[in-house]
Write a protein that holds these residues in place. Structure first.
Motif, mmCIF file in Angstrom:
data_model
loop_
_atom_site.group_PDB
_atom_site.id
_atom_site.type_symbol
_atom_site.label_atom_id
_atom_site.label_comp_id
_atom_site.label_asym_id
_atom_site.label_seq_id
_atom_site.Cartn_x
_atom_site.Cartn_y
_atom_site.Cartn_z
ATOM 1 N N TYR A 1 0.868 -1.169 0.000
ATOM 2 C CA TYR A 1 0.000 0.000 0.000
ATOM 3 C C TYR A 1 0.907 1.222 0.000
ATOM 4 C CZ TYR A 1 -3.638 -3.254 1.533
ATOM 5 O OH TYR A 1 -4.517 -4.299 1.619
ATOM 6 N N LYS A 2 0.365 2.350 -0.499
ATOM 7 C CA LYS A 2 1.167 3.574 -0.525
ATOM 8 C C LYS A 2 0.493 4.646 0.323
ATOM 9 C CE LYS A 2 2.828 4.940 -4.569
ATOM 10 N NZ LYS A 2 4.288 4.858 -4.692
ATOM 11 N N ILE A 3 1.261 5.251 1.185
ATOM 12 C CA ILE A 3 0.768 6.423 1.913
ATOM 13 C C ILE A 3 1.439 7.640 1.278
ATOM 14 C CG2 ILE A 3 0.720 7.627 4.127
ATOM 15 C CD1 ILE A 3 0.273 4.986 5.509
ATOM 16 N N GLU A 4 0.635 8.333 0.457
ATOM 17 C CA GLU A 4 1.155 9.495 -0.273
ATOM 18 C C GLU A 4 0.645 10.805 0.330
ATOM 19 O OE1 GLU A 4 3.715 8.317 -2.292
ATOM 20 O OE2 GLU A 4 2.893 9.209 -4.120
ATOM 21 N N GLY A 5 -0.193 10.675 1.346
ATOM 22 C CA GLY A 5 -0.716 11.858 2.008
ATOM 23 C C GLY A 5 -1.614 11.441 3.160
ATOM 24 N N ASP B 1 -4.383 8.720 3.160
ATOM 25 C CA ASP B 1 -4.034 7.301 2.964
ATOM 26 C C ASP B 1 -3.716 6.567 4.264
ATOM 27 O OD1 ASP B 1 -4.208 7.628 0.195
ATOM 28 O OD2 ASP B 1 -2.100 8.233 0.046
ATOM 29 N N ILE B 2 -3.806 7.240 5.387
ATOM 30 C CA ILE B 2 -3.334 6.620 6.645
ATOM 31 C C ILE B 2 -4.069 5.325 6.972
ATOM 32 C CG2 ILE B 2 -3.398 6.953 9.167
ATOM 33 C CD1 ILE B 2 -2.186 9.643 8.788
ATOM 34 N N GLY B 3 -5.340 5.225 6.559
ATOM 35 C CA GLY B 3 -6.098 3.998 6.807
ATOM 36 C C GLY B 3 -5.474 2.768 6.163
ATOM 37 N N SER B 4 -4.580 2.982 5.214
ATOM 38 C CA SER B 4 -3.909 1.842 4.561
ATOM 39 C C SER B 4 -3.102 1.016 5.549
ATOM 40 C CB SER B 4 -2.956 2.330 3.464
ATOM 41 O OG SER B 4 -3.674 2.993 2.462
#
Lengths: 174, 186
Positions: free
Chosen positions: A140-144, A147-150
């Motif tokens: 998964y990518k956290i790009e901002g 996206d924290i739920g990823s």
């Protein structure tokens, strides 16, 4: 005059990631430190739960992850892209083959946040996603901040699959 | 001493401890009837035994953990001595079978044999204690006391080089991990 570069990866609060980690009931965070996630590491170091352990190498961290899991704990790892490359054989043996959950938050060390990872001039950044795909590691990518739920999705997938799952942190945390 | 004799002595002293073995100590540990639900083989990852043992020791501080490591294996993740010492688990006993060769791949010599000392390495890394045992009689005499002392302790065993002695137990680590988890949760 050229237009300013579009920023793709935006910083996430370290405190928000730590909050997510705590909500998941993580007991131990194993790290070979990553400059990209240093605010996360600093906040974890201030508390006692989850316990933060600084490890000499990613290989060792993956072994400790297995031992903690076998002993009934809920560990995870914080490393950087170069560390993923260093630990591949251990991921193969001690997560894939041993069927052990392994949640890895991986900082994209030296990534330019205005450039997609796969187009980076840095091999360390450019090869991360293809490497994970080659090895069959879901990511998964956290790009901002949105996206924290990823992180929770990745953790639950690692438990369900009993294998490795990566969460790529695109910009330096703040 | 022969590896199988050292294994027998360890088995006698185990007393229910959790155990982890790697490479050429795995099959003899099975032969000695010790591959129970408190035991893990480490397969496909030389050097990982001490780290797995550390994880178990941290997870289960009320249980002793014995790691059966090899000298060639430990050299591959030598930093683990420092990582173990940093956490200083009082319940970890790190046994190093030292034969000076990579037995699993045909007895090729290890680097720098005779130039360093396992006990000194462990002590300077921060282990609480380190001892070297040369014979089964030494082991039978010393092990009960060592395993009742506070860890982390490194126990270096002088092991003979054996020809054509490579064996694998054929176990599955994935099954063993779940078995250990279930035993500890019961």
């Amino acid at each position: 005059m050229s237009a300013p570069a579009q920023v793709l990866a935006r910083p996430v609060q370290g405190s928000a990631l730590v909050e997510e980690i705590k909500k998941l009931g993580i007991t131990h965070v194993l790290t070979v430190p990553d400059s990209h996630q240093k605010t996360v590491l600093a906040q974890l170091a201030e508390g006692s739960s989850p316990r933060l352990l600084t490890i000499c190498t990613e290989d060792e961290a993956i072994g400790i992850n297995l031992g903690l899991y076998a002993g009934g704990q809920r560990p995870m790892m914080i490393i950087q892209n170069n560390g993923l490359y260093a630990g591949l054989n251990s991921i193969k043996a001690l997560s894939f083959d041993a069927r052990v959950p392994l949640l890895m938050m991986i900082g994209e060390f030296v990534r330019d946040p205005a450039v997609p990872s796969r187009e980076s001039r840095s091999r360390a950044v450019r090869m991360l996603e293809p490497t994970l795909e080659t090895w069959g590691v879901p990511y998964y990518k956290i790009e901002g901040p949105e996206d924290i739920g990823s992180l929770a999705r990745a953790y639950h997938q690692s438990i369900e699959d009993r294998g490795p799952v990566a969460v790529i942190i695109g910009a330096r945390t703040i | 001493m022969l590896r199988k004799d050292a294994i027998e002595s360890l088995a006698k002293a185990r007393n229910g401890a959790l155990a982890v073995a790697i490479m050429q100590s795995e099959a003899p540990w099975h032969d000695a009837g010790q591959a129970d639900d408190r035991y893990l083989d480490v397969t496909g990852c030389m050097g990982a035994a001490s780290s797995i043992g550390l994880g178990l020791a941290l997870a289960q501080p009320d249980h002793k953990v014995i790691v059966l490591d090899g000298d060639g294996s430990l050299l591959m993740q030598l930093g683990s001595l420092v990582t173990v010492a940093d956490s200083a688990p009082a319940n970890l006993y790190h046994v190093v079978f030292a034969n000076g060769v990579h037995q699993s791949t045909g007895n090729q010599r290890l680097p720098a044999q005779g130039k360093f000392d396992w006990c000194q390495l462990a002590l300077s890394a921060g282990y609480r204690k380190a001892v070297s045992l040369e014979t089964p009689a030494d082991m039978d005499r010393e092990l009960p006391g060592i395993l009742n002392s506070e860890g982390p302790v490194l126990i270096r065993l002088a092991i003979d080089v054996e020809e054509d002695a490579v064996r694998w137990p054929g176990s599955k680590m994935a099954d063993e991990v779940q078995r250990v988890r279930a035993a500890l949760a019961a």
